[in-house]
Scaffold this active site. Structure first.
Site, PDB file in Angstrom:
ATOM      1  N   LYS A   1       0.863  -1.189   0.000  1.00  0.00           N
ATOM      2  CA  LYS A   1       0.000   0.000   0.000  1.00  0.00           C
ATOM      3  C   LYS A   1       0.890   1.227   0.000  1.00  0.00           C
ATOM      4  CE  LYS A   1      -4.510   0.678   0.252  1.00  0.00           C
ATOM      5  NZ  LYS A   1      -5.501  -0.304  -0.230  1.00  0.00           N
TER       6      LYS A   1
ATOM      7  N   ASP B   1      -6.632   3.990  -5.079  1.00  0.00           N
ATOM      8  CA  ASP B   1      -7.295   3.810  -3.790  1.00  0.00           C
ATOM      9  C   ASP B   1      -7.953   5.161  -3.493  1.00  0.00           C
ATOM     10  OD1 ASP B   1      -7.118   1.569  -1.472  1.00  0.00           O
ATOM     11  OD2 ASP B   1      -7.257   3.526  -0.530  1.00  0.00           O
TER      12      ASP B   1
HETATM   13  N1  GLU Z   1      -7.003  -0.168  -3.572  1.00  0.00           N
HETATM   14  C1  GLU Z   1      -7.750  -1.322  -3.891  1.00  0.00           C
HETATM   15  C2  GLU Z   1      -7.895  -2.248  -2.693  1.00  0.00           C
HETATM   16  O1  GLU Z   1      -7.827  -1.795  -1.580  1.00  0.00           O
HETATM   17  C3  GLU Z   1      -7.251  -2.031  -5.132  1.00  0.00           C
HETATM   18  C4  GLU Z   1      -5.832  -2.457  -5.093  1.00  0.00           C
HETATM   19  C5  GLU Z   1      -5.319  -2.950  -6.426  1.00  0.00           C
HETATM   20  O2  GLU Z   1      -6.066  -2.950  -7.381  1.00  0.00           O
HETATM   21  O3  GLU Z   1      -4.149  -3.312  -6.475  1.00  0.00           O
HETATM   22  O4  GLU Z   1      -8.168  -3.400  -2.818  1.00  0.00           O
END
Ligand code: GLU
Length: 467
Positions: A157, A197
């Site tokens: 993240k 995100d």
């Molecule tokens: N941010 C999204 C999540 O929390 C997607 C992450 C992604 O697609 O890598 O799942």
């Protein structure tokens, strides 16, 4: 990408919209340094360190959740110890030339929690309350989410402490490009693949993509997912998280012997996830009785048509005041007498203070971490079925996986193929989890964690320890 404060609530990437707190912007945390001070560059330092208010102690919560799971599956202590740590954390300063000529330094983070099952994968969050602890917790959540969906990734993240609504489009682009360059030492198409995100979207991903390409000297489509389709993004990626929420909602309703047709659904959040979940559920015949954004919530007993709503209310306007609906508060929405409650905004919205008020019998966690452990306990006591985030909102990362695979192959699939594969992966994960939950008489969240942690532990066992 939009920059007006009203517009932001409905276009802020994966988890947008919803909670008024997101709009109660504390002052930007970065220090302002006049560019006229720049000649004394060596002496230019942040006037003050960023102060990030703690929303809720997500990292501690994540550790407690892992500890409980470890105990329940008799996890080998050495594996448990490794999983209690993030593999790699990076904190960066992101200097940005602002439109008024001043220089502002923003704080950024990128974290890899684990890579046993594959490259690290996870979104990038732009929010004024981002902190290292929150990013670590969300990276760990990604490890579990990818393992639960059985897609070949570890968890990552990233975040920048910024209220993107306060930046011009140019400032946002410069921030994104400089942040990308700062984290280039740890991202890569088979190392760590960012995605949208909260507070980021396809445009931000396009800038990340371009910055990476300019630096490496050639196009690397698999470096980032959630890109616009014109740049090698996947069809269906924008809607994927909301669509996945609807698949899971339908599956849980079926298991509970409920007919989705006519079921009353309240959705907190009208961002990417909330709006697309509302549309998909409406198409399936559910009745969306309430929705909210940063301006408040709207309610209609006869149901809101989300297609009408989102085509008539401009992206810069609040949904509050939409004809035929009654204005209610966000707190009232959470306590509505609906069949299903879908928190699709920020984390930590269901707490020990309001969980007792929840009347819905099913809560589907479309946001990441919307329920605090105390609230979870209260909901459990009331017999509410809580579908955990690592299952409910996994549609986004699953279609990100499809985008990555398509990028590697330079071969792109049709939308129906994407949705069919998404449905298959999500319903299979749900069926496994439901069966374990029934067999062991445990809540869905515990079942999800057991499956996910066991898979990561199994990978660890096969890998062994280096050196
Ligand atoms: N941010 C999204 C999540 O929390 C997607 C992450 C992604 O697609 O890598 O799942």
């Amino acid at each position: 990408m939009v920059k007006s404060s009203k517009a932001q609530k409905k276009s802020n990437g994966n988890n947008g919209g919803g909670k008024p707190a997101a709009g109660d912007a504390p002052p930007l945390t970065a220090a302002r340094v006049s560019s006229s001070a720049l000649p004394a560059a060596a002496g230019v330092s942040s006037a003050r360190q960023p102060v990030v208010p703690k929303r809720h102690d997500m990292w501690e919560q994540s550790l407690r959740q892992l500890d409980a799971t470890a105990k329940s599956i008799n996890l080998e202590p050495s594996v448990h110890e490794v999983l209690r740590h993030c593999k790699r954390t990076l904190e960066v300063a992101v200097p940005v030339k602002m439109d008024n000529g001043t220089l502002q330094v923003f704080q950024g983070y990128r974290v890899h929690h684990n890579q046993f099952r594959g490259p690290a994968k996870g979104g990038l969050r732009y929010h004024h309350e981002v902190s290292m602890d929150e990013v670590k917790a969300l990276a760990m959540l990604m490890t579990w989410k990818c393992a639960l969906m059985n897609i070949p990734y570890g968890g990552a993240k990233g975040g920048v402490v910024v209220d993107p609504r306060k930046l011009s489009i140019g400032e946002l682009e410069r921030l994104t490009r400089r942040f990308t360059s700062e984290i280039m030492i740890i991202i890569g198409p088979d190392k760590d693949i960012p995605a949208p995100d909260m507070g980021t979207d396809g445009q931000v991903m396009a800038w990340i993509y371009d910055t990476y390409n300019m630096t490496t000297g050639h196009a690397v489509p698999q470096i980032v997912t959630g890109k616009p389709v014109s740049l090698g993004g996947s069809l269906g990626r924008v809607e994927a998280t909301g669509r996945g929420v609807s698949y899971i909602t339908a599956a849980v309703a079926k298991e509970k012997g409920l007919d989705l047709k006519g079921l009353r659904v309240a959705i907190q959040g009208a961002g990417n996830v909330g709006s697309n979940a509302a549309k998909a559920l409406h198409e399936m015949g559910a009745r969306v009785v309430a929705l909210s954004d940063v301006g408040g919530a709207i309610y209609s007993e006869s149901g809101i048509d989300p297609f009408k709503l989102f085509s008539q209310v401009g992206p810069k306007d609040s949904i509050v005041g939409f004809p035929g609906t009654k204005s209610i508060s966000n707190d009232e929405l959470l306590a509505l007498d609906a069949d299903i409650l879908i928190p699709a905004a920020l984390g930590g919205v269901l707490t020990e203070k309001n969980a007792g008020e929840v009347k819905a019998k099913i809560v589907v966690e479309a946001a990441n971490g919307p329920t605090t452990p105390e609230a979870d306990e209260i909901l459990r006591g009331k017999g509410v079925t809580v579908v955990p985030d690592i299952l409910a909102n996994a549609g986004g990362v699953t279609v990100s996986y499809f985008e990555w695979v398509q990028g590697i192959q330079y071969y792109f699939w049709e939308l129906d193929e994407i949705n069919t594969r998404l449905h298959k992966i999500m319903t299979k994960a749900f069926a496994n989890l439901w069966a374990l939950s029934k067999r062991e008489r445990i809540p869905l969240r515990d079942a999800a964690m057991r499956i996910a942690v066991s898979r990561v532990a199994e990978a660890n066992k096969m890998l062994g320890l280096f050196p």
